[in-house]
Design a protein around this motif. Structure first.
Motif, PDB file in Angstrom:
ATOM      1  N   MET A   1      -1.609  -4.023  -1.781  1.00 21.55           N
ATOM      2  CA  MET A   1      -1.886  -2.818  -0.906  1.00 21.55           C
ATOM      3  C   MET A   1      -1.616  -1.440  -2.048  1.00 21.55           C
ATOM      4  N   THR A   2      -0.521  -1.501  -2.595  1.00 20.02           N
ATOM      5  CA  THR A   2      -0.040  -0.578  -3.637  1.00 20.02           C
ATOM      6  C   THR A   2      -1.065  -0.188  -4.585  1.00 20.02           C
ATOM      7  N   SER A   3      -1.482  -1.418  -5.198  1.00 21.04           N
ATOM      8  CA  SER A   3      -2.565  -1.490  -6.296  1.00 21.04           C
ATOM      9  C   SER A   3      -3.642  -0.667  -5.650  1.00 21.04           C
ATOM     10  N   ALA A   4      -4.338  -1.088  -4.589  1.00 13.61           N
ATOM     11  CA  ALA A   4      -5.275  -0.502  -3.882  1.00 13.61           C
ATOM     12  C   ALA A   4      -5.424   0.702  -3.564  1.00 13.61           C
ATOM     13  N   LEU A   5      -4.125   1.084  -3.179  1.00 18.98           N
ATOM     14  CA  LEU A   5      -3.644   2.771  -3.003  1.00 18.98           C
ATOM     15  C   LEU A   5      -3.833   3.437  -3.980  1.00 18.98           C
ATOM     16  N   ASN A   6      -3.130   2.996  -5.053  1.00 22.26           N
ATOM     17  CA  ASN A   6      -3.324   3.653  -6.209  1.00 22.26           C
ATOM     18  C   ASN A   6      -4.770   3.867  -6.867  1.00 22.26           C
TER      19      ASN A   6
ATOM     20  N   LYS B   1      -0.344  11.924  -4.797  1.00 20.28           N
ATOM     21  CA  LYS B   1       0.590  10.866  -4.335  1.00 20.28           C
ATOM     22  C   LYS B   1      -0.421  10.367  -2.838  1.00 20.28           C
ATOM     23  N   MET B   2      -0.084   9.029  -3.037  1.00 28.04           N
ATOM     24  CA  MET B   2      -0.573   8.222  -1.940  1.00 28.04           C
ATOM     25  C   MET B   2       0.470   7.597  -1.257  1.00 28.04           C
ATOM     26  N   VAL B   3       0.207   7.540   0.008  1.00 29.27           N
ATOM     27  CA  VAL B   3       1.330   6.695   1.004  1.00 29.27           C
ATOM     28  C   VAL B   3       0.538   6.068   2.096  1.00 29.27           C
ATOM     29  N   LEU B   4       1.065   4.935   2.595  1.00 29.73           N
ATOM     30  CA  LEU B   4       0.370   4.051   3.688  1.00 29.73           C
ATOM     31  C   LEU B   4       1.282   3.954   4.397  1.00 29.73           C
ATOM     32  N   VAL B   5       0.935   4.486   5.512  1.00 30.63           N
ATOM     33  CA  VAL B   5       1.807   4.481   6.596  1.00 30.63           C
ATOM     34  C   VAL B   5       1.533   3.526   7.857  1.00 30.63           C
ATOM     35  N   SER B   6       2.170   2.537   8.431  1.00 30.73           N
ATOM     36  CA  SER B   6       1.644   1.555   9.492  1.00 30.73           C
ATOM     37  C   SER B   6       1.449   2.559  10.707  1.00 30.73           C
ATOM     38  N   PRO B   7       0.738   2.214  11.539  1.00 30.39           N
ATOM     39  CA  PRO B   7       0.481   2.874  12.904  1.00 30.39           C
ATOM     40  C   PRO B   7       1.623   3.163  13.563  1.00 30.39           C
TER      41      PRO B   7
ATOM     42  N   ALA C   1     -10.410  -0.446  11.056  1.00 28.66           N
ATOM     43  CA  ALA C   1     -10.848  -1.649  10.657  1.00 28.66           C
ATOM     44  C   ALA C   1     -11.221  -2.379  11.995  1.00 28.66           C
ATOM     45  N   PRO C   2     -12.083  -1.746  12.412  1.00 28.92           N
ATOM     46  CA  PRO C   2     -12.364  -0.209  12.686  1.00 28.92           C
ATOM     47  C   PRO C   2     -11.417   0.382  13.649  1.00 28.92           C
ATOM     48  N   ALA C   3     -10.437  -0.265  14.240  1.00 30.29           N
ATOM     49  CA  ALA C   3      -9.341   0.296  15.034  1.00 30.29           C
ATOM     50  C   ALA C   3      -8.285   0.793  13.760  1.00 30.29           C
ATOM     51  N   PRO C   4      -7.493   1.691  13.884  1.00 35.03           N
ATOM     52  CA  PRO C   4      -6.541   2.186  12.956  1.00 35.03           C
ATOM     53  C   PRO C   4      -5.777   0.950  12.508  1.00 35.03           C
ATOM     54  N   ILE C   5      -5.565   0.691  11.454  1.00 35.37           N
ATOM     55  CA  ILE C   5      -4.621  -0.429  10.914  1.00 35.37           C
ATOM     56  C   ILE C   5      -3.489   0.330  10.107  1.00 35.37           C
ATOM     57  N   GLY C   6      -3.482   1.602   9.976  1.00 34.63           N
ATOM     58  CA  GLY C   6      -2.518   2.299   9.202  1.00 34.63           C
ATOM     59  C   GLY C   6      -3.337   3.744   8.863  1.00 34.63           C
ATOM     60  N   TRP C   7      -2.294   4.465   8.328  1.00 32.47           N
ATOM     61  CA  TRP C   7      -2.448   5.904   7.988  1.00 32.47           C
ATOM     62  C   TRP C   7      -2.179   6.098   6.204  1.00 32.47           C
ATOM     63  N   VAL C   8      -3.283   6.729   5.990  1.00 30.41           N
ATOM     64  CA  VAL C   8      -3.223   7.035   4.459  1.00 30.41           C
ATOM     65  C   VAL C   8      -2.995   8.402   4.364  1.00 30.41           C
TER      66      VAL C   8
END
Lengths: 217, 830
Positions: free
Chosen positions: B123-128, B138-144, B200-207
């Motif tokens: 996930m971190t790698s993809a985000l980056n 700066k990129m952060v993935l936040v769960s719902p 996905a297509p429902a929210p699976i997280g917030w970028v």
């Protein structure tokens, strides 16, 4: 919704062979009847497994006019669902849900094989081509379930008499499904009625692409 | 006389001519004064006009400058407002673009797949990877449900932990409206933060994507808005910082300083209120919280804006300078056109002052200056005419029309100047009329004047050459300049002059004999200097006068006798002589022709000078007579004569003495008292003395002298008229005088035997005297023939070398004792 009536009837007819009662559930949100909610009843005493192997693979989720139909499809675990494409364009159906992850890469018409949903849970379906296309497959571990119609009512017609834990689930349900559980006793004859008033999370559906026919994002 | 020749008694009117160098000096100093005067007028005019122009130009310039400044400020404020709108718009659009970009990113299937299905590292790698695609820092993935699932980019751990809090509100916002965007402080750096869902297509997280607000953004915004864009951050913990700015150097520092340490709200107000000279500022809070804030500071450079007007200002200044220069040149030309004629007139006036009348004033037009020039010209002509008159008066003697002393001196100077160059002699003659004073006194001044005029005519008549100058120096003194004559020529000329003067002059039916004494001195033999030459001529003239010569050419011995400088010394010497008895008396016997006795003598003073030896009276008495010394000499003579007679009388010598009195003695008021006292002191009788007075002595002041003489007579003194015939005594005067005898001047007696005229005079005088009951004494008897002649003529007394030399008292005693018996028989025998 009428199209799946046949499937339901088959299950119910089997049940009527023994003595059975009927559960009628009314689901509303904000005082209004809520469609597409799934009402699941789990027997406290596990039933006999007489029904195993009787499942057919005739259940489908159509893709019509770049929409999944139906929006919510409750199935019993072990059910295979087919995803026929009725549009003249390709779709790419996928799911990243833990209950079932799969991908049907771009195809037209019927895919090669139906998808087997063998683990209970909610599987969110999407199309990689059309972001707004969304459908939910509710894989139930119980054979007793029903979906509310436009009037917010779901009817489980042939429940063997006994005590049940009844839950309700909706794609926008605010809170956990378990929190909605109720204990009910279903008589051998007659109808048990129950009702849920649930709160919904905001509708988070992506709007369709503005110009139809050109595809989504 | 000599001393006054060049005693510089200049007529002040002559100064411009004679003192030309001095006058030149004055005019040389005056010339610049006139120019500076004219220049002062020009300068005043220029200064006034220039000042006026400068003031008006300054007013115009200031007005324009102020208008420009105000205008600039207004337009800057407008630009700032526009820029501000653009800025906010751009920021908004940017956030929309970022959201869009983020959504595209989160729609990526592979990304969603990686997020939904993979482990945290993936996930971190993809985000980056995907965040970098759209340039997120700066990129952060936040769960719902709000937990940080992964983070990438320039985030440290501390941030990571705080992120949930930092962006929880944004995520909640996004959950409501699909996306969210805001400007936030991430680890001290201002960021534009966008939050988009992963569907996905429902929210699976917030970028959550953070885009740094950095220098390139500031530059881009600055370019778009044409403003200076700065981003300032504030944290309660660390205060203000300027995160990014288009400002540079000093301006950057200035802004940073002006942020200070105050709270964001205060800073906002302060910046907005700031009316800096260099910038107009508009601050905007991009985010403001309790412990942090991000401000955008938009600034418009005043100097930059004003620079646009710099060229206008330069043109204005140029125009001002040009018009100022043109005005000054114009004023100069105008001032010159006025001052130049004025200067010319002033210079003309200065020429007049310097005595240059030959040139008229500069020709003027018909204007006032022209009229002034005409008036000046008339003045010049009038002054010139008057000056000619004054000049003539100043240089000529009004009585005779001859050049005066001043002109004579000028010509003498010139003549000597020329003679020095051409090496030829110059002679001057001084002519003094003898006995002119007597003419004046007896016949009146008008006769004297006529006589002088006649003398002038005769002098002119004798001088043949135009270059010869005859001048009247004053009184009866005349001078002749012979610019090329040597001594002999001058002597010739002197003789001719004398002859011309000797012709009798007839005035009012009176015949006057004119005689002059002429002194000649010649350049270079007798002196190089005009003054010396004149004084030598003077000495020669006096010599001639004394020696009764018609003419004398200068010799150094003359000067020894009568030198101006010596006369003062002589005065003191004479006083000393009186005090130290350097004087002594000699006695010249006088023969009584009837009795043959010689018991009468004339006391004659001699000076035993320590250096010069014996000096005869003629060598110092004339000098003493000119000074008061004569009184002392006379008193000395009287004392000694009285004492001698007293002595002789006691010894049995019945001698009588004649004593000479001068004019001055007679004029002294205490003469009679003095004599009375002297008689008493020496116990002598006045009857033993004869006082000799000259004709001229009486003529000087007849009234007073007559009175004195009468008193002397009454005291018992016998009185004698000395030098009779040499002056202009009138017989009427003799009749009035109480004299008892007349002494015939020796000049007649000496030549009596050869000159019939003199003989006639002597005879006539004797007859006349006898007829008037006066006795006659003949002086200058130098021969036996003369003595016999006098006896024939029945003269009473005789005196002279032939009878006896002047001698000392003892010699005189001896002379009497040795004398034979009275010579009366001789007379009888004759």
């Amino acid at each position: 919704m009428l199209r799946i009536a046949g499937t339901l009837c088959a299950g119910l007819l089997l049940a009527t062979a023994v003595s059975a009662g009927e559960l009628r559930a009314q689901v509303s949100a904000g005082g209004r009847p809520l469609a597409d909610a799934v009402v699941v009843a789990s027997a406290e005493a596990p039933p006999a497994t007489t029904q195993a192997g009787t499942k057919t693979s005739t259940i489908i989720i159509d893709q019509v006019n770049k929409e999944f139909i139906p929006y919510v499809l409750p199935v019993e675990a072990g059910t295979s669902v087919n995803f026929p494409n009725r549009d003249n364009i390709r779709h790419h159906v996928y799911s990243f849900s833990p209950a079932k992850q799969f991908e049907l890469p771009l195809y037209i018409g019927d895919p090669a094989a139906p998808v087997l949903f063998d683990k209970p849970g909610v599987v969110v379906l999407g199309c990689n081509i059309h972001d707004w296309m969304i459908a939910y497959v509710y894989v139930s571990d119980s054979p007793y379930y029903a979906r509310t119609g436009a009037d917010g009512t779901a009817t489980l017609p042939t429940l063997p008499a006994g005590r049940y834990t009844v839950r309700v689930w909706h794609p926008r349900l605010d809170g956990s499904e378990a929190a909605t559980a109720k204990q009910l006793a279903v008589p051998a004859q007659g109808t048990v009625e129950t009702a849920w008033e649930i709160t919904l999370k905001p509708d988070f559906r992506i709007p369709r692409a503005p110009i139809p026919g050109q595809g989504g994002y | 006389m000599t001393g006054r020749f060049f005693s510089s008694t200049w007529n002040p009117l002559l100064r411009p001519f004679a003192g030309a160098p001095a006058a030149g000096g004055e005019s040389a100093a005056g010339q610049p004064r006139s120019r500076s005067l004219a220049r002062a007028v020009a300068h005043k005019m220029i200064v006034f006009v220039a000042l006026l122009l400068i003031v008006s130009q300054m007013v115009v310039f200031l007005a324009i400058d102020r208008a420009v400044s105000a205008n600039t400020l207004t337009s800057i404020r407008k630009e700032l407002a526009v820029g501000e709108r653009i800025f906010h718009r751009v920021l908004k659009e940017r956030s929309e673009q970022l959201i869009t970009a983020a959504r595209v990113l989160t729609s990526d299937f592979a990304f969603r797949q990686a997020i939904a299905t993979a482990d945290q590292a993936t996930m971190t790698s993809a985000l980056n990877n995907h965040g970098s695609r759209i340039g997120a820092d700066k990129m952060v993935l936040v769960s719902p449900d709000g937990h940080v699932m992964a983070a990438a980019g320039s985030l440290d751990n501390i941030l990571l932990h705080g992120l949930a809090n930092n962006f929880a509100d944004l995520v909640a916002d996004a959950a409501q409206s699909g996306t969210a965007s805001a400007i936030r402080l991430c680890g001290g750096e201002p960021c534009q933060v966008v939050v988009v869902p992963v569907l996905a297509p429902a929210p699976i997280g917030w970028v959550v994507l953070g885009f740094g607000i950095d220098a390139p953004l500031a530059a881009e915004l600055g370019a778009l808005t044409a403003l200076d864009v700065s981003f300032a951050t504030w944290r309660r913990t660390s205060g203000w910082e300027l995160a990014a700015s288009t400002l540079q150097g000093a301006q950057f520092e200035r802004l940073r300083r002006s942020l200070g340490k105050t709270l964001p709200t205060v800073v906002l107000a302060e910046l907005a209120a700031e009316t800096a000279e260099e910038h107009v500022t508009s601050p905007a809070a991009l985010t403001i919280g309790n412990d942090h804030a991000v401000l955008a500071v938009l600034q418009r450079s005043m100097t930059e804006a004003l620079a646009r007007f710099a060229s206008l200002r330069a043109i204005l200044l140029g125009l001002a300078a040009l018009s100022l220069g043109a005005t000054i040149i114009g004023s100069l030309i105008i001032a010159r056109s006025i001052s130049r004629p004025v200067t010319a007139l002033v210079e003309f006036a200065q020429r007049l002052e310097a005595g240059q009348y030959d040139q008229g004033p500069p020709a003027g037009g018909s204007d006032e200056l022209g009229q002034l020039a005409n008036a000046f010209n008339n003045m010049r002509l009038a002054i010139s005419a008057r000056e000619q008159q004054i000049k003539a008066m100043a240089y000529h003697d009004s009585l005779t029309g001859l050049p005066n002393r001043a002109l004579f001196n000028d010509r003498l100077h010139q003549a000597i100047g020329v003679a020095k160059r051409l090496n030829h002699p110059v002679s001057v003659m001084l002519i003094d009329l003898n006995r002119f004073k007597e003419v004046n006194d007896t016949l009146g001044h008008h006769v004297g004047d006529m006589l002088l005029r006649e003398v002038a005519v005769r002098l002119r008549g004798v001088l043949a050459r135009a270059s010869d100058t005859a001048a009247r120096l004053g009184g009866d003194e005349f001078a002749v300049l012979l610019p090329t004559a040597g001594s002999s020529v001058a002597e010739d000329m002197a003789q001719r002059l004398r002859r011309a003067l000797m012709q009798p002059v007839v005035i009012e039916d009176r015949q006057l004999d004119v005689e002059g004494s002429i002194g000649v001195a010649t350049f270079p033999r007798h002196g190089q200097d005009p003054n010396v030459l004149m004084s030598h001529a003077d000495a020669a003239m006096y010599f001639a006068k004394r020696k009764r010569l018609p003419c004398a050419v200068y010799e150094p011995s003359h000067e020894a006798e009568m030198d101006g400088s010596e006369s003062l010394a002589m005065a003191s010497e004479l006083r000393r002589a009186v005090e130290h008895d350097e004087l002594l008396l000699h006695y010249q016997p006088r023969l009584d022709l009837r009795s043959g006795e010689a018991l009468h003598a004339e006391a004659m003073v001699r000076w035993q000078h320590p250096q010069r030896g014996f000096l005869s009276p003629s060598e110092f008495i004339p000098f003493a007579e000119r000074t008061d010394c004569i009184h002392q000499v006379t008193r000395w003579v009287v004392e000694n004569a009285f004492a001698q007679v007293s002595r002789w009388r006691k010894e049995g010598f019945p001698v009588k003495l004649s004593v000479n009195l001068s004019v001055r003695d007679l004029l002294a008021s205490d003469l009679t008292n003095y004599l009375r006292q002297a008689l008493r002191e020496h116990s002598v009788s006045a009857r033993w003395f004869t006082l000799e007075i000259t004709e001229s002595a009486i003529m000087d002041d007849p009234e007073h002298t007559l009175d004195t003489v009468k008193q002397l007579k009454s005291m018992g003194f016998a009185l004698s008229l000395d030098d009779f015939g040499s002056g202009y005594s009138s017989l009427a005067m003799i009749k009035k005088l109480p004299v008892s005898e007349i002494k015939i001047d020796q000049s007649f007696v000496a030549k009596m035997d050869s000159d019939k005229g003199d003989l006639a005079i002597v005879r006539s005088v004797i007859d006349l005297a006898h007829n008037m009951n006066l006795e006659v004494v003949a002086e200058g008897v130098e021969s036996e023939q003369a003595l016999e002649l006098l006896q024939e003529l029945q003269c009473d007394h005789a005196q002279g070398y032939h009878i006896g030399m002047p001698q000392s008292a003892s010699q005189f005693e001896q002379w009497i004792r040795q004398r034979p018996a009275p010579a009366v028989p001789r007379r009888i025998s004759a």
